[in-house]
Design an enzyme around this catalytic site. Structure first.
Site, PDB file in Angstrom:
ATOM      1  CB  THR A   1       6.515   6.675  -1.108  1.00  0.00           C
ATOM      2  OG1 THR A   1       6.249   5.476  -1.562  1.00  0.00           O
ATOM      3  CG2 THR A   1       5.301   7.577  -1.673  1.00  0.00           C
TER       4      THR A   1
ATOM      5  CG  ASP B   1       5.430   4.866 -12.387  1.00  0.00           C
ATOM      6  OD1 ASP B   1       4.977   3.806 -12.176  1.00  0.00           O
ATOM      7  OD2 ASP B   1       5.435   6.160 -12.315  1.00  0.00           O
TER       8      ASP B   1
ATOM      9  CB  SER C   1       0.825   0.885  -3.365  1.00  0.00           C
ATOM     10  OG  SER C   1      -0.243   1.722  -2.893  1.00  0.00           O
TER      11      SER C   1
ATOM     12  CG  ASN D   1       1.934  -2.264 -17.086  1.00  0.00           C
ATOM     13  OD1 ASN D   1       1.441  -2.451 -18.130  1.00  0.00           O
ATOM     14  ND2 ASN D   1       2.350  -1.051 -16.571  1.00  0.00           N
TER      15      ASN D   1
ATOM     16  N   GLY E   1       0.542  -9.109 -16.576  1.00  0.00           N
ATOM     17  CA  GLY E   1       0.897  -9.641 -18.035  1.00  0.00           C
ATOM     18  C   GLY E   1       2.310 -10.007 -17.656  1.00  0.00           C
TER      19      GLY E   1
ATOM     20  CB  ALA F   1       1.039  -5.552  -0.808  1.00  0.00           C
TER      21      ALA F   1
ATOM     22  CE1 TYR G   1      -2.623   2.021   0.171  1.00  0.00           C
ATOM     23  CE2 TYR G   1      -4.162   1.407   1.759  1.00  0.00           C
ATOM     24  CZ  TYR G   1      -3.004   1.212   1.376  1.00  0.00           C
ATOM     25  OH  TYR G   1      -2.029   0.153   1.563  1.00  0.00           O
TER      26      TYR G   1
ATOM     27  CE  LYS H   1      -2.516  -1.160  -1.860  1.00  0.00           C
ATOM     28  NZ  LYS H   1      -1.436  -2.075  -2.028  1.00  0.00           N
TER      29      LYS H   1
ATOM     30  CB  THR I   1       3.089  -3.894   9.095  1.00  0.00           C
ATOM     31  OG1 THR I   1       1.927  -4.904   8.782  1.00  0.00           O
ATOM     32  CG2 THR I   1       4.363  -4.559   9.270  1.00  0.00           C
TER      33      THR I   1
END
Length: 328
Positions: free
Chosen positions: A36, A57, A76, A100, A103, A115, A146, A150, A176
């Site tokens: 995106t 990714d 995201s 990931n 870690g 975020a 979504y 989150k 935003t």
């Protein structure tokens, strides 16, 4: 020189964060899979010595050589059009992706800020929404991919904080807006401005009584910057508490653009929140932060950005070849 990894670097908020940290003298590694994001958002940074880009990714293993001081996880899909079109990827980036990156933060002893979003509150039963509110979310609705992603991301982050001692920060971001938003991403402001510039009537879902609170990008970036460098580990709302109904906002856009379009009404999507207003008492107290840019000023800047896009941009984006700058 402090080093920072920013995921979702070619996105709307991510690209502005890259600007801020580059300008503050950090060495910035921007990472994005471009599902995106748009490389044009960070094109101006590519020649700089203290910026590098990795086309990657984050749901796959993440490797950043050398020392790393900070991580900002902003990878995201963030608009309804995107996360309804790619629901599995949306869930993976806030589950496999955050695993990931946490870690990586543990291994590098880096501080990580994630975020999160006001969508963790769902269709709220409490108004305005404070960080103590647990939310009202439908886990199996289309929007759940979504919202729940989150919420899980927050849980995973706090687990790493408590169990592994990772330094973590959680920004709950409210609506935003500003330059670099995509006109076709389905969010309210670019949708309204795009329709006005194309001479179309403005589409309002429901009767327009639902409310939103819009924060200009410069204020949002300042809040995130302060939160990252603060000592506070709990979630913090970053948003503008000035609330407005969607119908009233559509009327403001028509007045701003001077296009004279009508407002047309369509059925309200399932589980679309009826109220959205942040309680920013915590941000004021622990960060000394509150928005500085009025909606009038911010909208004028945003409209000027969209109005000055190249011909043809209203309907379809062009894509440049940045392959020579991309580390794979």
């Amino acid at each position: 020189m402090d080093r920072i990894l920013i995921t979702g670097a070619a996105g709307f908020i991510g690209s502005h964060l890259c600007d801020r940290f580059v300008n503050k003298g950090f060495h910035v590694t921007g990472m994005d899979n471009l599902i995106t994001g748009d490389m044009r958002n960070i094109e101006h940074l590519l020649p700089l010595e203290n910026f590098e880009f990795q086309h990657h990714d984050v749901t796959e293993f993440v490797h950043v050589p050398g020392k790393l001081d900070y991580i900002l996880h902003f990878a995201s899909p963030a608009s309804p059009i995107d996360y309804l079109k790619i629901p599995i990827q949306t869930l993976k980036v806030s589950s496999l992706g955050i695993h990931n990156l946490l870690g990586l933060a543990k291994d590098k002893k880096a501080r990580i800020l994630i975020a999160s979003t006001s969508e963790v509150y769902g269709d709220p039963l409490v108004h305005p929404q404070s960080e103590e509110y647990y939310g009202n979310v439908n886990t199996i609705s289309p929007r759940g991919v979504y919202d729940e992603a989150k919420r899980f991301q927050e849980s995973m982050t706090m687990a790493y904080h408590r169990f592994h001692g990772v330094e973590t920060r959680i920004a709950r971001i409210f609506n935003t807006y500003g330059p670099r938003m995509r006109l076709n991403d389905g969010r309210v402001i670019p949708a309204f401005i795009g329709q006005a510039l194309r001479g179309e009537d403005l589409t309002v879902f429901g009767d327009g009584s639902q409310t939103r609170s819009f924060c200009y990008i410069d204020d949002q970036v300042e809040g995130i910057y302060r939160l990252l460098l603060s000592d506070y580990t709990g979630p913090v709302n970053i948003g503008n508490p000035e609330e407005i109904s969607i119908k009233e906002f559509a009327e403001e856009v028509i007045k701003l653009t001077g296009t004279g379009q009508k407002i047309v009404y369509r059925p309200l999507p399932q589980d679309d929140p009826m109220q959205r207003q942040p309680d920013i008492s915590r941000a004021k107290k622990v960060l000394g932060w509150e928005p500085q840019v009025s909606r009038s000023e911010g909208m004028q800047k945003t409209y000027a950005y969209f109005k000055n896009l190249p011909p043809g941009e209203l309907n379809k984006k062009e894509h440049k070849d940045f392959s020579s700058h991309i580390k794979r």
